[in-house]
Design a protein around this motif. Structure first.
Motif, short mmCIF file in Angstrom:
data_model
loop_
_atom_site.label_atom_id
_atom_site.label_comp_id
_atom_site.label_asym_id
_atom_site.label_seq_id
_atom_site.Cartn_x
_atom_site.Cartn_y
_atom_site.Cartn_z
N THR A 1 75.71 24.42 18.55
CA THR A 1 74.58 24.28 19.48
C THR A 1 73.81 23.00 19.16
O THR A 1 73.44 22.25 20.06
N VAL B 1 72.02 17.07 25.74
CA VAL B 1 71.23 17.72 26.79
C VAL B 1 69.75 17.79 26.40
O VAL B 1 68.87 17.45 27.19
N TYR B 2 69.49 18.21 25.16
CA TYR B 2 68.12 18.51 24.71
C TYR B 2 67.91 17.81 23.37
O TYR B 2 68.67 18.04 22.42
N PRO C 1 74.83 20.14 23.00
CA PRO C 1 73.73 20.80 23.70
C PRO C 1 72.36 20.36 23.19
O PRO C 1 71.48 20.03 23.96
N MET C 2 72.20 20.37 21.85
CA MET C 2 70.88 20.05 21.29
C MET C 2 71.01 19.16 20.06
O MET C 2 72.07 19.13 19.41
N TRP D 1 65.75 27.83 25.30
CA TRP D 1 66.21 26.44 25.41
C TRP D 1 67.63 26.29 24.89
O TRP D 1 68.43 25.52 25.46
N PHE E 1 70.84 18.83 33.80
CA PHE E 1 70.38 20.16 34.26
C PHE E 1 70.64 20.30 35.76
O PHE E 1 71.14 21.33 36.23
N ILE F 1 64.54 16.28 27.71
CA ILE F 1 65.80 16.77 28.26
C ILE F 1 66.40 15.72 29.18
O ILE F 1 65.69 14.89 29.75
N SER G 1 70.56 24.94 27.20
CA SER G 1 71.23 23.70 26.80
C SER G 1 72.73 23.91 26.65
O SER G 1 73.54 23.06 27.04
#
Lengths: 322, 422
Positions: B230, B257-258, B180-181, B164, B147, B142, B168
């Motif tokens: 996402t 983010v992730y 986000p991911m 998660w 965050f 991450i 995210s």
């Protein structure tokens, strides 16, 4: 010079005369053809034979001795379909997606390319300023490697690419051009047209310059409009060249691979997967390596190319015969 | 005169024999690098050559793609190298040289017991074929700075994929981050999450099935996340076939983010991110089937077609020795598969505290790995299953197939692949 050569010629003559006495003058021709036949046999004929053998065998072994004979099974697998228009009904749906992608690609790419090449040739044939420069500009992409062409357009069209930067600067949202199936296909056609158009423009330009100018002068004296001159003089006299261009473009288009593979990898999904890529993936990139299926697909593709080549030969002969 | 001719002939024969003997000990090592592995091997093997004057090891550095695509064809044609660093551990088993007659079996069993099976041909095979040089584990990183900026709590060790995803999305929304991911486009990468969702991958008899309810459930969720933004859609949908694609650059750029990838990214992140932002290893999210990633990595194997099996075994055995293995692991910043080296801990060289912490965090993930994940990694036909997964899941993401159609196709593709390889 002759005095130097004559002793050498006499030395060469000795075995040739012996051969001629042994085989006769007709058969001696084979001796001269032999080097070429050996090279052709090794690098063209033998691979064709091997390809046919692979197509008739199965398994994932590369050594022919370890491959079981399966007859026409690979061809049957490729052809197993309840509706050829819907790849989802076929056993090898990815093959039929590649077939239909190729059909659409060839139709659009050849149509646009020959159209634009003709238009460009007509413009470049006129007495315009910096004509040499523009001829160079249109021919330049032909000199680029297919991978370079793909990378240039990838940099332009990727998410953080030049096109999206421009759109954002003008206040528009950026767009994932290469993630959308329709756009990825459209840009693949565009890229291919851009990369190859210059070559066909050059051929058409040569064809246009071969048309006698006095024919146009006579039309002008008869007060023929530019459109009438184009349809009644230019097109008919250019048609032999146009036919050759069309057939050459068709053959090249069916073989599309490198630039689109480097550009989209065949995606999104299978939206820009064409025949050659299917063959490559099936035989070499995937696991297990299905050499037989890939060889069968390549034979089917070769049949299409043979037909197109026959068309080209016919067109050439028609040109020569007038 | 006659004597001098005989002497000359004898000397020439001697030189030729000597030359042939020198050539006979040439060992070619086909190597690819994730970071600096080949460079380190080359250096370490220079010492080996000094200790073994009769053996000349040539390290041929090649792209990873050459290992995946060219090496199997070369081996099938009988023209491959003597040694190679490979990742298709079980898939190339038929070409491996069994090192057992040349090395200390007890030492190897004690040092690499857990990974030796990955190179074997199945039950009943107790050969020693591969030195597992890099143990890798898939899992997530991450962007910790994002965050903190968003004021979103980092989910705990038992957080699920849904937890998660929600966190995210919240971070991306609060910080204006593009994605986000993201998950690497790889059948190996998606396997861990699928197992966490309950996928079994094999039936009770150990035959591969790939698709079951757990697998389908994760694929359905993954496709949905790709479609609703996402997951970074570019990574999977932007490619065709089974081509590998990662999202490391997006993570390095701070656009993500992730990021679900694996332990081998530590060196790259340490080098490329620097103090641009803080990043952290968070392992694999949980589901009904556990919190597992996939083990994997690369190994060094010899090939049975070599003319010099003893020299090949000597080279690999040298690299397997504890001191050499520990040095290579420290210099290449990898997770050790050697039991004694792992137990002693590795002092990584030229590594920031953040990267050292990341490597230790990865090592701590090893106990979470599911037995199914170990079995999948060791299955000889896993590359076919990885490829099928990537191809069909991508088709579902871009809308060429529904998830159910994609799963049906995956089942039939697997059946075809099994039929062709039997």
């Amino acid at each position: 010079m002759l005095s130097i050569l004559s002793p050498i010629m006499r030395i060469i003559e000795i075995p040739l005369q012996a051969l001629q006495r042994r085989f006769g003058i007709q058969r001696l021709a084979w001796a001269f053809l032999l080097p070429n036949l050996v090279l052709f046999g090794l690098f063209a004929f033998l691979p064709i034979i091997l390809n046919v053998i692979y197509a008739l065998t199965g398994g994932d072994n590369v050594l022919l001795g370890d491959r079981p004979f399966v007859g026409m099974q690979n061809f049957q697998t490729l052809g197993a379909c309840s509706n050829y228009l819907d790849p989802n009904t076929c056993t090898k749906d990815l093959f039929w997606r590649a077939v239909w992608n190729t059909v659409w690609f060839v139709t659009l790419q050849v149509g646009f390319m020959v159209g634009f090449a003709l238009l460009t040739a007509l413009v470049l044939n006129r007495d315009i300023r910096a004509r040499g420069f523009f001829r160079g500009v249109f021919f330049f992409p032909v000199l680029l490697s297919p991978v370079v062409v793909a990378l240039i357009w990838k940099w332009i069209l990727q998410r953080n690419g030049v096109l999206n930067a421009g759109l954002e600067a003008m206040g528009y949202d950026s767009f994932a051009w290469l993630v959308d199936r329709g756009w990825a296909f459209t840009w693949s056609v565009f890229l291919s047209v851009w990369a190859h158009m210059g070559f066909y423009t050059l051929i058409l330009l040569a064809g246009l310059q071969a048309i006698p100018r006095d024919v146009y002068e006579a039309a002008l004296m008869d007060r023929a409009s530019p459109w009438r001159s184009f349809t009644k003089i230019t097109l008919p006299l250019l048609s032999p060249t146009l036919l050759v261009v069309l057939v050459l473009a068709l053959i090249k288009s069916v073989q599309v691979f490198e630039e689109v593979f480097a550009f989209t990898g065949g995606g999104p999904g299978s939206a820009t997967t064409f025949m050659i890529q299917f063959i490559y993936q099936t035989g070499f990139a995937g696991a297990p390596r299905l050499f037989g299926l890939a060889a069968a697909a390549s034979i089917l593709l070769a049949l299409v190319l043979v037909l197109l080549t026959a068309l080209q030969l016919w067109a050439n002969r028609r040109n020569v015969d007038g | 005169m006659k004597k001098s001719i005989m002497t000359t002939t004898a000397l020439a024969a001697l030189f030729m024999a000597g030359g042939m003997a020198a050539q006979a000990q040439e060992v070619r090592f086909m190597c690819y690098s994730d970071g600096n592995e080949c460079e380190v091997y080359d250096d370490v093997l220079t010492r080996f050559e000094a200790e073994n004057p009769g053996i000349d090891v040539i390290v041929d550095v090649v792209p990873y793609q050459a290992i995946l695509e060219n090496l199997p064809v070369q081996l099938a044609a009988g023209s491959g190298p003597d040694i190679a660093k490979v990742t298709d551990l079980g898939g190339l088993h038929e070409y491996y040289l069994d090192l057992a007659p040349y090395v200390d079996r007890d030492y190897w069993e004690a040092s690499f017991g857990g990974t030796l099976d990955w190179y074997r041909g199945g039950a009943g095979d107790d050969g020693l074929y591969g030195l597992h040089s890099q143990l890798t584990i898939t899992g997530a990183y991450i962007n910790r700075t994002l965050f903190d900026q968003a004021g979103v709590d980092v989910p705990g060790a038992d957080a699920t994929w849904e937890d998660w995803a929600a966190a995210s999305r919240a971070v991306a929304e609060a910080t204006g981050t593009q994605f986000p991911m993201a998950m690497d486009r790889s059948g190996h990468r998606i396997a861990g999450p699928a197992i966490s969702y309950g996928a079994q991958l094999f039936d009770e008899d150990g035959n591969p099935i790939l698709v079951d309810e757990g697998f389908t459930n994760y694929v359905r969720q993954f496709v949905e996340w790709n479609q609703d933004g996402t997951m970074a859609r570019d990574v999977w949908a932007g490619q065709g076939g089974s081509t590998y694609q990662d999202a490391a650059q997006e993570f390095v750029n701070g656009e993500l983010v992730y990021y679900y990838s694996g332990s081998w990214q530590v060196s790259r992140f340490d080098r490329d991110i620097g103090d641009f932002f803080d990043w952290q290893v968070v392992g694999s999210p949980c589901g009904d089937g556990g919190c597992t990633g996939m083990p994997g990595g690369a190994g060094i194997v010899g090939f049975s077609q070599t003319q010099h099996p003893e020299a090949v075994a000597a080279v690999i055995d040298y690299l397997a020795q504890e001191d050499v293995y520990a040095e290579v692991t420290a210099r290449t910043r990898n997770i050790p598969a050697h039991a004694a080296v792992a137990a002693a801990g590795v002092e990584y060289e030229d590594t920031s505290p953040q990267a050292a912490a990341a490597l230790n965090a990865w090592a701590a993930q090893v106990p979470n790995i599911s037995p199914i994940a170990y079995a999948y990694q060791g299955y000889a036909g896993n590359r076919a299953m990885f490829g099928i997964t990537v191809q069909r899941v991508t088709q579902a993401i871009v809308g060429e197939l529904t998830v159910d159609e994609a799963m049906d196709r995956a089942v039939s593709d697997l059946a075809d692949a099994m039929a062709e390889t039997q």
